[in-house]
Design an enzyme around this catalytic site. Sequence first.
Site, PDB file in Angstrom:
ATOM      1  N   ASN A 173     -45.623 -24.984  25.195  1.00 52.18           N
ATOM      2  CA  ASN A 173     -45.140 -26.243  22.832  1.00 52.18           C
ATOM      3  C   ASN A 173     -43.909 -25.718  22.685  1.00 52.18           C
ATOM      4  O   ASN A 173     -44.182 -24.457  21.500  1.00 52.18           O
ATOM      5  CB  ASN A 173     -46.355 -25.916  22.314  1.00 52.18           C
ATOM      6  CG  ASN A 173     -47.272 -27.172  22.983  1.00 52.18           C
ATOM      7  OD1 ASN A 173     -47.605 -28.354  23.507  1.00 52.18           O
ATOM      8  ND2 ASN A 173     -48.495 -26.374  23.203  1.00 52.18           N
ATOM      9  N   GLU A 174     -42.830 -26.086  23.277  1.00 52.50           N
ATOM     10  CA  GLU A 174     -41.952 -25.438  22.038  1.00 52.50           C
ATOM     11  C   GLU A 174     -41.378 -26.709  20.855  1.00 52.50           C
ATOM     12  O   GLU A 174     -41.877 -27.083  20.990  1.00 52.50           O
ATOM     13  CB  GLU A 174     -40.289 -26.552  23.663  1.00 52.50           C
ATOM     14  CG  GLU A 174     -40.467 -25.848  24.844  1.00 52.50           C
ATOM     15  CD  GLU A 174     -40.251 -24.143  24.300  1.00 52.50           C
ATOM     16  OE1 GLU A 174     -40.012 -23.641  23.391  1.00 52.50           O
ATOM     17  OE2 GLU A 174     -39.336 -24.518  26.229  1.00 52.50           O
ATOM     18  N   PRO A 175     -40.189 -25.088  20.153  1.00 53.14           N
ATOM     19  CA  PRO A 175     -40.000 -26.067  18.939  1.00 53.14           C
ATOM     20  C   PRO A 175     -40.309 -27.956  18.384  1.00 53.14           C
ATOM     21  O   PRO A 175     -39.709 -28.199  19.249  1.00 53.14           O
ATOM     22  CB  PRO A 175     -39.383 -25.348  18.528  1.00 53.14           C
ATOM     23  CG  PRO A 175     -38.894 -23.847  19.288  1.00 53.14           C
ATOM     24  CD  PRO A 175     -39.616 -24.238  20.034  1.00 53.14           C
TER      25      PRO A 175
END
Length: 331
Positions: A173-175
């Site tokens: 879950n990237e920025p």
Amino acid sequence: MIDQTKAALLEYKAPGSFEETRYEKLHNVIVNNSSDGSIAIAHCIAKLILAKQKKKETCVLGLATGSSPLSVYRELVRLHQEEGLSFKNVITFNLDEYYPISKEDVQSYYHFMHQNLFNGIDIEPENIHIPNGEVTPEELRASCIAYEKKIKKLGGIDLQILGIGRTGHIGFNEPGSHLNSQTRTITLDHLTRFDASAAFQGIENVPRKAITMGIQTILNAKRILLMAWGTYKAEIIQKAIEGKITDKIPTTYLQYHKNTTLILDTEAASELTRIKTPWLVSSCDWNEANRSKAIAWLSERVNKSILKLTDEDYNQNGMSDLLAQHGSSYD
Ligand code: F6R
């Protein structure tokens, strides 16, 4: 067999209940080194598996890959092989997988998990779940939905293990990931691909996409343990623990979860306020080392040479008790 003291070390305590945790919004435990921390985590997992066995229940574990949990898995394999811990009642769900990737590929998380954990324990193969990196693009969405449904059907995750990426990701879950996100595909950030480039012999070989459990999937876990080892994680750990909740640092979403513990070695904890500048948190032991460190820090902070520091500079920066011990800034 299970070291209760080690497992108890990680017991959850609500952040904010202790003076020294001022500034901190996530419960964390600082261990001497990653080996001590990994063993404590493994014994926590083993304790839960045994407790569930006693009640004739299954134990649903959420698992991570990467370098952080390697020693945890080594200890779990040892507990199985040398001390007879059985994994027959364990069901696992991995956080993520690269996409597309073949299960045979040595860089796949499918391969990683079998190599580092599953081949060394007695888990039933049908109890292992890893997002499928082999499905066609047309099948992808349905396969993510089915993954999410399966977790729910089995009663949810009892204990989720996490690492943290330097982008602040948990799972992949990237920025920018949404609080309500579920299992889905994601485009990996450059820094994440850069950090994976050694394993793939070059960033150009790192897949651009991955399948990941969502933030919501992770937050639904009953208990979460996140581990971080080494200086290169110190900056993001400080932001995750002391910063405001923001989609720019997805790990901060864990502040919503009321049963999360971060396990940090001294290097990963080194940027926390209570470690870096303890005089800003509570009364400080003004030994020679702390005195020099604090005065150098103050001089840099207010941009003055040490001899020019005033009583006010000391008072306004958490160092009034040092001043009290010595009379005035001049002394
Ligand atoms: C891996 C995963 C990632 C890693 C993170 C840290 O399944 O979900 O979030 O935990 O990238 O990786 P390491 O442990 O290699 O520093």
